[in-house]
Structure formats: C-alpha cells, structure tokens
Design a protein around this motif. Structure first.
Motif, PDB file in Angstrom:
ATOM      1  N   UNK A 174      26.281  64.800  14.559  1.00 31.24           N
ATOM      2  CA  UNK A 174      27.343  65.722  14.040  1.00 31.24           C
ATOM      3  C   UNK A 174      27.464  67.177  14.527  1.00 31.24           C
ATOM      4  N   UNK A 175      26.178  67.745  14.789  1.00 26.33           N
ATOM      5  CA  UNK A 175      25.918  69.052  15.576  1.00 26.33           C
ATOM      6  C   UNK A 175      26.637  68.798  16.762  1.00 26.33           C
ATOM      7  N   UNK A 176      26.366  67.903  17.561  1.00 25.46           N
ATOM      8  CA  UNK A 176      26.905  67.741  18.811  1.00 25.46           C
ATOM      9  C   UNK A 176      28.535  67.859  19.012  1.00 25.46           C
ATOM     10  N   UNK A 177      28.893  67.035  18.077  1.00 20.48           N
ATOM     11  CA  UNK A 177      30.463  67.194  17.947  1.00 20.48           C
ATOM     12  C   UNK A 177      30.984  68.524  17.708  1.00 20.48           C
ATOM     13  N   UNK A 178      30.344  69.170  16.684  1.00 21.05           N
ATOM     14  CA  UNK A 178      30.816  70.495  16.237  1.00 21.05           C
ATOM     15  C   UNK A 178      30.789  71.504  17.749  1.00 21.05           C
ATOM     16  N   UNK A 179      29.767  71.328  18.244  1.00 14.61           N
ATOM     17  CA  UNK A 179      29.618  72.286  19.596  1.00 14.61           C
ATOM     18  C   UNK A 179      30.846  71.709  20.774  1.00 14.61           C
ATOM     19  N   UNK A 180      31.016  70.552  20.646  1.00 17.07           N
ATOM     20  CA  UNK A 180      32.089  70.161  21.883  1.00 17.07           C
ATOM     21  C   UNK A 180      33.429  70.607  21.134  1.00 17.07           C
ATOM     22  N   UNK A 181      33.595  70.476  20.063  1.00 17.77           N
ATOM     23  CA  UNK A 181      34.901  70.889  19.106  1.00 17.77           C
ATOM     24  C   UNK A 181      35.160  72.536  19.245  1.00 17.77           C
ATOM     25  N   UNK A 182      34.094  73.177  18.871  1.00 14.82           N
ATOM     26  CA  UNK A 182      34.421  74.647  18.674  1.00 14.82           C
ATOM     27  C   UNK A 182      33.762  75.558  19.807  1.00 14.82           C
ATOM     28  N   UNK A 183      32.857  74.805  20.611  1.00 16.45           N
ATOM     29  CA  UNK A 183      32.415  75.733  21.821  1.00 16.45           C
ATOM     30  C   UNK A 183      31.891  77.266  21.262  1.00 16.45           C
ATOM     31  N   UNK A 184      30.891  77.201  20.217  1.00 15.80           N
ATOM     32  CA  UNK A 184      30.543  78.227  19.501  1.00 15.80           C
ATOM     33  C   UNK A 184      29.892  79.249  20.495  1.00 15.80           C
ATOM     34  N   UNK A 185      30.120  80.468  20.101  1.00 16.22           N
ATOM     35  CA  UNK A 185      29.959  81.833  21.056  1.00 16.22           C
ATOM     36  C   UNK A 185      28.143  81.894  21.222  1.00 16.22           C
ATOM     37  N   UNK A 186      27.544  81.415  20.391  1.00 15.05           N
ATOM     38  CA  UNK A 186      25.983  81.500  20.025  1.00 15.05           C
ATOM     39  C   UNK A 186      25.230  80.607  20.434  1.00 15.05           C
ATOM     40  N   UNK A 187      25.697  79.043  20.746  1.00 10.47           N
ATOM     41  CA  UNK A 187      25.122  78.005  21.259  1.00 10.47           C
ATOM     42  C   UNK A 187      25.322  78.063  22.595  1.00 10.47           C
ATOM     43  N   UNK A 188      24.153  77.550  23.166  1.00 10.63           N
ATOM     44  CA  UNK A 188      23.787  77.211  24.677  1.00 10.63           C
ATOM     45  C   UNK A 188      23.836  76.048  25.180  1.00 10.63           C
ATOM     46  N   UNK A 189      22.978  75.187  24.340  1.00 14.16           N
ATOM     47  CA  UNK A 189      22.912  73.888  24.811  1.00 14.16           C
ATOM     48  C   UNK A 189      24.340  72.956  24.386  1.00 14.16           C
ATOM     49  N   UNK A 190      24.295  71.974  25.139  1.00 16.70           N
ATOM     50  CA  UNK A 190      25.616  70.999  25.238  1.00 16.70           C
ATOM     51  C   UNK A 190      26.857  71.627  25.268  1.00 16.70           C
ATOM     52  N   UNK A 191      26.974  72.800  25.537  1.00 17.36           N
ATOM     53  CA  UNK A 191      28.268  73.380  25.678  1.00 17.36           C
ATOM     54  C   UNK A 191      28.927  72.960  27.128  1.00 17.36           C
ATOM     55  N   UNK A 192      28.256  72.538  28.175  1.00 17.15           N
ATOM     56  CA  UNK A 192      28.844  71.953  29.561  1.00 17.15           C
ATOM     57  C   UNK A 192      28.462  70.658  29.777  1.00 17.15           C
ATOM     58  N   UNK A 193      29.336  69.760  30.242  1.00 20.09           N
ATOM     59  CA  UNK A 193      29.140  68.439  30.501  1.00 20.09           C
ATOM     60  C   UNK A 193      28.174  68.195  31.508  1.00 20.09           C
ATOM     61  N   UNK A 194      27.001  67.444  31.006  1.00 20.59           N
ATOM     62  CA  UNK A 194      25.970  67.131  32.057  1.00 20.59           C
ATOM     63  C   UNK A 194      25.977  66.033  33.086  1.00 20.59           C
ATOM     64  N   UNK A 195      25.510  66.028  34.078  1.00 20.38           N
ATOM     65  CA  UNK A 195      25.819  65.021  34.966  1.00 20.38           C
ATOM     66  C   UNK A 195      25.363  63.634  34.486  1.00 20.38           C
ATOM     67  N   UNK A 196      26.390  62.638  34.686  1.00 18.24           N
ATOM     68  CA  UNK A 196      25.866  61.247  34.817  1.00 18.24           C
ATOM     69  C   UNK A 196      25.948  60.538  35.956  1.00 18.24           C
ATOM     70  N   UNK A 197      25.120  59.368  35.913  1.00 14.42           N
ATOM     71  CA  UNK A 197      25.268  58.456  37.262  1.00 14.42           C
ATOM     72  C   UNK A 197      25.746  57.189  36.860  1.00 14.42           C
ATOM     73  N   UNK A 198      26.634  56.665  37.521  1.00 11.36           N
ATOM     74  CA  UNK A 198      27.575  55.593  37.471  1.00 11.36           C
ATOM     75  C   UNK A 198      27.496  54.584  38.496  1.00 11.36           C
ATOM     76  N   UNK A 199      27.278  53.197  38.278  1.00  5.60           N
ATOM     77  CA  UNK A 199      27.482  52.347  39.272  1.00  5.60           C
ATOM     78  C   UNK A 199      28.890  51.679  39.176  1.00  5.60           C
ATOM     79  N   UNK A 200      29.443  52.063  40.396  1.00  6.66           N
ATOM     80  CA  UNK A 200      30.885  51.692  40.488  1.00  6.66           C
ATOM     81  C   UNK A 200      30.814  50.566  41.750  1.00  6.66           C
ATOM     82  N   UNK A 201      32.075  50.024  41.994  1.00  6.86           N
ATOM     83  CA  UNK A 201      32.033  49.039  42.784  1.00  6.86           C
ATOM     84  C   UNK A 201      33.755  49.190  43.392  1.00  6.86           C
ATOM     85  N   UNK A 202      33.580  49.078  44.809  1.00  5.38           N
ATOM     86  CA  UNK A 202      34.932  49.090  45.508  1.00  5.38           C
ATOM     87  C   UNK A 202      34.909  47.800  46.580  1.00  5.38           C
TER      88      UNK A 202
END
Length: 481
Positions: A263-291
């Motif tokens: 729930x904390x993570x969702x509030x940070x994503x939704x409100x982008x609070x001034x005094x939160x640092x962690x979780x405010x920016x999307x982190x890098x993920x690694x995906x297996x893709x096909x082509x």
C-alpha cells in the motif's frame, strides 16, 4: 512559576535548512511576572550572502548587515541574557535549533528549557484555522507591526504569551509542556497533540500532508504511532523540515507488514511525495523478448527497460533473467547464439550449453527449430504462478491477502475468517485492484524469499480441485509476468 523568567525570542535567518541557517537578526525580550523587564535586539552579520527571496521577505539585505556584529561577538550576551530563562518562541524548534547551531559552530553547548507558543495556543485557544503568528494576531486582535523582523515578531509574541499566561493561571498546561518526560515541544507546531495520541499502535501506512492536504510523505510501519513519533524526534534537517510542513496525518491499517509495504508503494506511485526518495522512479527490469530474424528463425533476447511489457518473461535482476534464458535454452535444445547468450556469428560455442541441434550450422531446419522455441515460450507462460499470500488482518476475525495471478500482482484485500475461500474467484469480492510494478514485484519476491511458502495458497487454474495452504518455509521461485 510567577517569578520565573521567560525569554521571548525571534531570529531572522539566511534560510537553507537547520545546518545552513545563519542568523541575520535577533531579538530577545525578558518577561517576569507578566511584564517585559529587558530587551536586546541587533542585526547580525551571517558571514554569507543573504538570498534575494529572504531579502524580499524580511527587508534585510547584505548591505544592512555588513557592519553588524558576527554571532561570536554577541554569543556571550545571548547566553548571559537567557541564562536563567525559559526559551519561548512561536514555533520554538526553529529559533532554538538555529541558535543552538550558531553556538555549536563556536564549539559551545547551548541548552535551555523551551516553550512553543504555537502549541500552547492550540491547547489554550483552540478552534482557529491557522496558528501562524500573523493569522493568529489578526484573529485575536493582537497588534503585529513590522512583520518578519525580529523585534516586530517578538513584540507580538510577548502579547500573545501574556494572554496565554492569563489563561493558564495555575500553570498546569505550561508545566506539562515543560515536563522533561513530555515530548510536546518536540512535536511539529501545526499538529494537535490529540491527532498524535489517536494514532493506532498497529501495522499499516501513514501519510503526512501539508496545509493544502497534499501528501508530502508516505511511510509504512509495524506500529504506526511509534514510527510517526520517531520522525519528529529525529534531529536531521530533512526530518525537521518534514515536521514543519506537516499539518495533517492520515493512516490506513493493513494488519501486516507485507500489505503495508504494498500500500505504501502505491501511495508513493500515486502521489509522488516530496519527502520520499525510494520507489519514486521506475527501476530497470530485464525481459525475455522474442522476434523473427532475417532467416525466419524465432530468436530470444534479453531486453532492459523501465516499463513493464507483456513479454515472454520479466525478471527482477539481470542474473535471474540470464539464468532463466540459459535454462530454457538447455532444456529445449535451443542454440545459445539465437538466444543471444553469445555474440558469435559462427557455430555456437557456449561454455556450458552443448546440446544445440545444429540450427547455427544450418543442419537443423528453421521450422523444426521454431517449434522448439514456441514450446519454450509456452512453457514460460504456463509456469507463471497463481497464488495468494494470506496473513494477519486488521482484526482477530479477519484475514488479509495479497493476490498474484499468472505471475502478476493483482491487489490486496481482507475477508472474514468465516468466509469459504475455495478458488481464486472467491477472492474477487474482497479484492482491491492495484497496478503491478517493478516495486510490487520486488516487495512480494523479498517476502517469499524471507518467509518461504508459509501461508501461501496456490491455485492451479486448470484444476477444479480446491487449493491447500502451504505452511512450508521452503523458498518460492517467483517470476513476474
């Protein structure tokens, strides 16, 4: 207490947080038996430039303080003037910490008992919309001339404090604020003590909001009240500034720490609070893709992204993604070259995977190879787990849950212990849908790594048999879709 000496103090500063704040002007009025018995005021050379926005607010510029004494030249006077007095100010933590900071720069310790006229006013003159000095003076008809200058603010605070003294004739309120065991003076000035006292000592999330009810900080806690208070007792500049801007505190019970994190993570994503640092920016993920490449071969590759796509597989870190790519390459006898596990354009020569059936040498047909790749992709999709993590609810009769369907976080909810939950559809009436993200994946993955399969209920979407809770502590391999 009637013969007690009070030092009503105000400082103007250069701004810049507790650590960087230097005094540009100070005024001290000594009050005894309800009357002013002495006053000291002076401009102070802060030994640094005064920002334009501060000059616009106070009228004090660099030229005005150029020939003023520096703080070390008045430090003895300030210490002696307030020696036997209780330090009183409107929002006392600010003025007190700035003065203590100046003494600290000189290698000296400054310590006084202190009272906050904001908190005293909230207690003794309740019900006002604002307790800023200017607004309060307007409301209760106190003359406030020369605002944002030390002497003008002190003169107004003296009259306010005299009224507060008259409303607390037996000094019971003032004594309670001066009690060494009381944290009253440490609490932010804009938050009524009742609001703090009403906070629950249970697991959940809490939201600090500013005067406009905007969320400026979101946090989670096993004990909400204890965690909130810890912010206010922390003397770091960031925590102090957070307290100064906080006017309202909201909370939401979650029953357990896992849901609090989600729930904390969702509030940070939704409100982008001034005094939160962690979780405010999307982190890098690694995906297996096909082509499909130029030869018509279905090729697998590892992609790095900050956006979750509906790929063949999405992973928490690069090592985990490479391990999965190697695993399916070996299991389905794929070619490391066409799984992007090596960059050679010749025959594959992977250090470990040796069971390629010749697509890289054109001794295996493209059609036959592509069938194996399609089977590998299908296996990845079919191995996405569907499960609920159950835990302690908000009451003893309630069960909390977080739901993951085919590897994707769906949300959380609560149901009564008397409910018959036999399949995944039974969760739906109680489910609060939430967006999945890198961070929700990391939270669930970390929980499973720490607690294993305990209280995890698995669902086979192809089976009609009801699931059974797994109480093992064996680690769970969880991959995000």
């Amino acid at each position: 207490m009637h013969s007690q000496l009070f030092a009503i103090i105000d400082v103007e500063t250069t701004g810049g947080g507790i650590a960087g704040n230097r005094i540009t002007e100070i005024c001290i009025a000594l009050l005894k038996d309800g009357e002013v018995v002495d006053k000291y005021t002076t401009l102070v050379n802060p030994e640094r430039d005064i920002p334009h926005y501060i000059t616009a607010l106070t009228g004090i510029d660099n030229e005005m303080v150029a020939d003023a004494p520096r703080f070390f030249e008045i430090a003895e006077k300030v210490a002696e003037f307030t020696k036997d007095a209780i330090f009183v100010a409107h929002n006392v933590s600010f003025d007190y910490n700035v003065i203590r900071g100046e003494f600290r720069l000189l290698g000296q310790h400054y310590n006084r008992k202190k009272l906050c006229t904001v908190r005293l006013s909230r207690k003794l003159i309740p019900g006002h919309l604002s307790y800023s000095l200017g607004r309060l003076c307007n409301t209760i008809n106190i003359p406030h001339l020369n605002r944002h200058r030390a002497e003008g603010d002190v003169d107004a605070t003296v009259i306010l404090f005299q009224r507060l003294l008259s409303l607390d004739e037996d000094f019971s309120t003032i004594n309670s604020f001066l009690n060494p065991r009381s944290k009253q003076a440490t609490l932010p000035p804009h938050i009524p003590a009742e609001q703090i006292n009403e906070l629950p000592e249970e697991a959940g999330i809490y939201l600090f909001k500013n005067q406009k009810h905007q969320v400026i900080y979101a946090g989670k806690a096993k004990n909400i009240k204890k965690r909130v208070l810890s912010h206010f007792y922390d003397k770091k500049t960031k925590e102090y500034q957070l307290g100064q801007e906080t006017h309202f505190i909201d909370y939401e019970l979650t029953g357990n720490e896992l849901l609090a994190l989600l729930v904390e993570s969702e509030h940070i994503r939704k409100h982008y609070p001034k005094y939160n640092r962690a979780q405010k920016w999307p982190a890098t993920t690694y995906q297996i893709i096909s082509y499909v490449n130029q030869r018509g071969i279905i090729q697998l590759a590892l992609g790095k992204t900050k956006v979750l796509h509906d790929s063949v597989g999405t992973f928490y870190n690069k090592t985990e993604a490479i391990e999965k790519l190697e695993e399916i390459c070996e299991t389905f006898k794929l070619c490391p070259r066409f799984c992007t596990l090596q960059s050679t354009s010749e025959k594959c020569s992977h250090y470990r995977i040796k069971n390629c059936e010749g697509i890289c040498e054109e001794t295996e047909t493209v059609a036959a190879y592509n069938l194996k790749v399609q089977a590998a992709i299908q296996s990845l999709k079919e191995n996405k787990l569907t499960f609920a993590i159950q835990g302690k609810g908000r009451t003893k009769d309630e069960i909390a849950f977080a739901l993951v369907a085919e590897g994707q976080y769906k949300g959380f909810g609560f149901f009564d212990r008397s409910e018959a939950i036999c399949n995944i559809e039974d969760y739906e009436p109680f489910l609060k849908l939430q967006p999945a993200s890198y961070h929700t994946h990391a939270i669930i993955r970390s929980h499973l790594k720490k607690h294993g399969e305990r209280n995890v209920v698995y669902f086979d979407l192809k089976s009609t048999r009801p699931p059974k809770p797994n109480r093992s502590s064996r680690p769970v391999r969880f991959e995000l879709r």
